[in-house]
Design an enzyme around this catalytic site. Structure first.
Site, PDB file in Angstrom:
ATOM      1  N   TYR A  50       0.752  -1.168  -0.032  1.00  0.00           N
ATOM      2  CA  TYR A  50      -0.156  -0.056   0.063  1.00  0.00           C
ATOM      3  C   TYR A  50       0.808   1.328   0.032  1.00  0.00           C
ATOM      4  CZ  TYR A  50       0.719   1.038   4.882  1.00  0.00           C
ATOM      5  OH  TYR A  50       1.441   1.359   6.270  1.00  0.00           O
TER       6      TYR A  50
ATOM      7  N   ARG B 117       8.194   3.903  -4.676  1.00  0.00           N
ATOM      8  CA  ARG B 117       8.359   2.987  -3.491  1.00  0.00           C
ATOM      9  C   ARG B 117       7.341   1.760  -3.708  1.00  0.00           C
ATOM     10  NH1 ARG B 117       7.344   5.346   2.179  1.00  0.00           N
ATOM     11  NH2 ARG B 117       5.221   5.434   1.625  1.00  0.00           N
TER      12      ARG B 117
ATOM     13  N   ARG C 112      -8.483 -20.869  -1.449  1.00  0.00           N
ATOM     14  CA  ARG C 112      -7.686 -20.070  -0.407  1.00  0.00           C
ATOM     15  C   ARG C 112      -6.618 -21.040  -0.258  1.00  0.00           C
ATOM     16  NH1 ARG C 112      -5.654 -21.214   4.503  1.00  0.00           N
ATOM     17  NH2 ARG C 112      -4.730 -19.325   5.632  1.00  0.00           N
TER      18      ARG C 112
ATOM     19  N   HIS D 115      -2.023 -21.393   0.452  1.00  0.00           N
ATOM     20  CA  HIS D 115      -0.821 -20.526   0.598  1.00  0.00           C
ATOM     21  C   HIS D 115      -0.186 -20.257  -0.628  1.00  0.00           C
ATOM     22  CE1 HIS D 115      -1.758 -21.259   4.770  1.00  0.00           C
ATOM     23  NE2 HIS D 115      -0.777 -20.506   5.105  1.00  0.00           N
TER      24      HIS D 115
ATOM     25  N   LYS E 257       6.501  -2.115   2.065  1.00  0.00           N
ATOM     26  CA  LYS E 257       5.159  -1.243   2.492  1.00  0.00           C
ATOM     27  C   LYS E 257       4.129  -2.161   2.265  1.00  0.00           C
ATOM     28  CE  LYS E 257       3.316   3.069   2.978  1.00  0.00           C
ATOM     29  NZ  LYS E 257       3.208   3.230   4.562  1.00  0.00           N
TER      30      LYS E 257
ATOM     31  N   GLU F 128      12.286   2.556  14.172  1.00  0.00           N
ATOM     32  CA  GLU F 128      11.485   3.433  13.498  1.00  0.00           C
ATOM     33  C   GLU F 128      10.216   3.333  14.267  1.00  0.00           C
ATOM     34  OE1 GLU F 128       9.974   2.524   9.736  1.00  0.00           O
ATOM     35  OE2 GLU F 128       9.681   0.492   9.925  1.00  0.00           O
TER      36      GLU F 128
ATOM     37  N   LEU G  99      10.840   1.230   7.092  1.00  0.00           N
ATOM     38  CA  LEU G  99      10.586   1.925   5.693  1.00  0.00           C
ATOM     39  C   LEU G  99      11.355   2.864   5.168  1.00  0.00           C
ATOM     40  CD1 LEU G  99       7.926   1.182   3.943  1.00  0.00           C
ATOM     41  CD2 LEU G  99       7.055   3.153   5.188  1.00  0.00           C
TER      42      LEU G  99
HETATM   43  N1  PMP Z   1       7.533   3.786   8.800  1.00  0.00           N
HETATM   44  C1  PMP Z   1       6.045   3.136   9.117  1.00  0.00           C
HETATM   45  C2  PMP Z   1       6.385   1.619   9.450  1.00  0.00           C
HETATM   46  C3  PMP Z   1       5.225   3.609   8.413  1.00  0.00           C
HETATM   47  O1  PMP Z   1       4.074   2.892   8.538  1.00  0.00           O
HETATM   48  C4  PMP Z   1       5.356   4.875   7.976  1.00  0.00           C
HETATM   49  C5  PMP Z   1       4.206   5.691   7.465  1.00  0.00           C
HETATM   50  N2  PMP Z   1       3.713   5.086   6.209  1.00  0.00           N
HETATM   51  C6  PMP Z   1       6.307   5.592   7.824  1.00  0.00           C
HETATM   52  C7  PMP Z   1       7.704   5.055   8.412  1.00  0.00           C
HETATM   53  C8  PMP Z   1       6.692   6.842   7.391  1.00  0.00           C
HETATM   54  O2  PMP Z   1       6.348   6.623   5.837  1.00  0.00           O
HETATM   55  P1  PMP Z   1       5.925   8.026   4.974  1.00  0.00           P
HETATM   56  O3  PMP Z   1       6.797   9.220   5.274  1.00  0.00           O
HETATM   57  O4  PMP Z   1       6.152   7.520   3.733  1.00  0.00           O
HETATM   58  O5  PMP Z   1       4.517   8.229   5.077  1.00  0.00           O
END
Ligand code: PMP
Length: 283
Positions: free
Chosen positions: A33, A52, A101, A103, A148, A181, A205
């Site tokens: 997403y 991304r 369904r 895997h 993501k 993070e 991320l």
């Molecule tokens: N880390 C994580 C785990 C996130 O979910 C997000 C938000 N999507 C971010 C960092 C920040 O990413 P962005 O600046 O692209 O929103």
């Protein structure tokens, strides 16, 4: 703002939009997403978000269902049918809905593409004036958080624990007691006069806002370093901590695990970066 959704190239009333119960995004979180903030009708850093998205799709082996130009057109159309202005576009691509369904990966199934708009909630003035609280949590997520993916249960539960403690964000700490993070944000800290952020690696991320903040730091000659290991002990004595994301922009953290950060007020470096961020062209 949630009036019209996009499903597989068609615009439909959001409350009537639906996806099969066999969709692998629903069954396995087999999907990726993006969340793109929209300022005055214009999606911010759309190129970076689409790039991304392409990386996430490639990493999980889902064919990108659209060419770049088609994405740009579809998302701008979605923003416009929902009235333009300030909002936020949520976009998800799943591996699709095979008849069974199981895997193993299905053959010959088209991805499902869903997008909708939500009201954007910029940080309220009180947050900018006072900062927010954060708590630390052990990072229990999988090892490929640079993708993501919608597999966000560990993030959601950590955020819920933070909220239960009246904190805004949970900051993940790895096995080596390094800061990773936030549950939905990237992190910066000012330690001993230096702006530090964890270097990108599969546990992190590559946030689009993180990239914008790095650009702003460079453009304003503010020394900054991407570090392989940001010890939690350093975070505990930081003068400033910031979290950033497309939804939060860049927020000062003034309490960590119930302890005051720095002098307890949003810091000078944050104020400078936040101010410069407002000047960035929001095309
Ligand atoms: N880390 C994580 C785990 C996130 O979910 C997000 C938000 N999507 C971010 C960092 C920040 O990413 P962005 O600046 O692209 O929103």
């Amino acid at each position: 703002m949630t009036d019209t959704a996009l499903i597989n190239g068609s615009f439909v009333a959001a409350e009537q939009a639906s996806i099969s119960i066999f969709d692998r995004g629903f069954l396995f979180a087999d999907s990726v997403y993006e969340v793109v903030p929209v300022y005055a009708g214009r999606p911010f850093r759309l190129e970076a978000h689409l790039s991304r998205l392409a990386d996430s799709l490639a990493a999980v082996g889902i064919d990108n269902p659209h060419q770049h130009g088609d994405w740009v057109r579809l998302l701008n159309d979605l923003i416009n049918v929902n009235g333009g202005g300030d909002q936020s576009v949520y976009l998800q691509v799943t591996r699709g809905a095979p008849a069974r369904r199981e895997h193993r990966l299905p053959q010959d199934v088209d991805p499902n593409i869903v997008a909708f708009c939500q009201a954007r909630r910029p940080p309220p003035p009180a947050t900018l004036a006072d900062g927010v609280a954060a708590v630390t949590r052990r990072d229990t997520r999988w090892a490929r958080c640079h993708i993501k993916s919608t597999s966000l249960l560990a993030n959601v539960l950590a955020a819920a624990e933070a909220h239960a403690e009246e904190a805004t964000e949970a900051l993940f700490i790895d096995e080596a007691d390094g800061v990773v993070e936030g549950s939905s944000s990237n992190i910066f800290a000012v330690v001993d006069g230096r702006v530090l952020t964890p270097a990108l690696r599969p546990a992190i991320l590559p946030g689009i806002t993180r990239g914008v903040v790095l650009d702003v730091l460079a453009a304003n000659d503010i020394a900054h370093h991407m570090v392989d290991h940001l010890p939690l002990t350093a975070l505990r004595r930081a003068d400033e901590i910031w979290i950033c994301s497309s939804s939060r922009e860049i927020m000062p953290v003034t309490q960590l695990d119930g302890v005051t950060v720095g002098n307890g007020r949003p810091g000078d470096v944050w104020a400078k970066v936040y101010g410069a961020l407002q000047e960035v062209d929001h095309e």
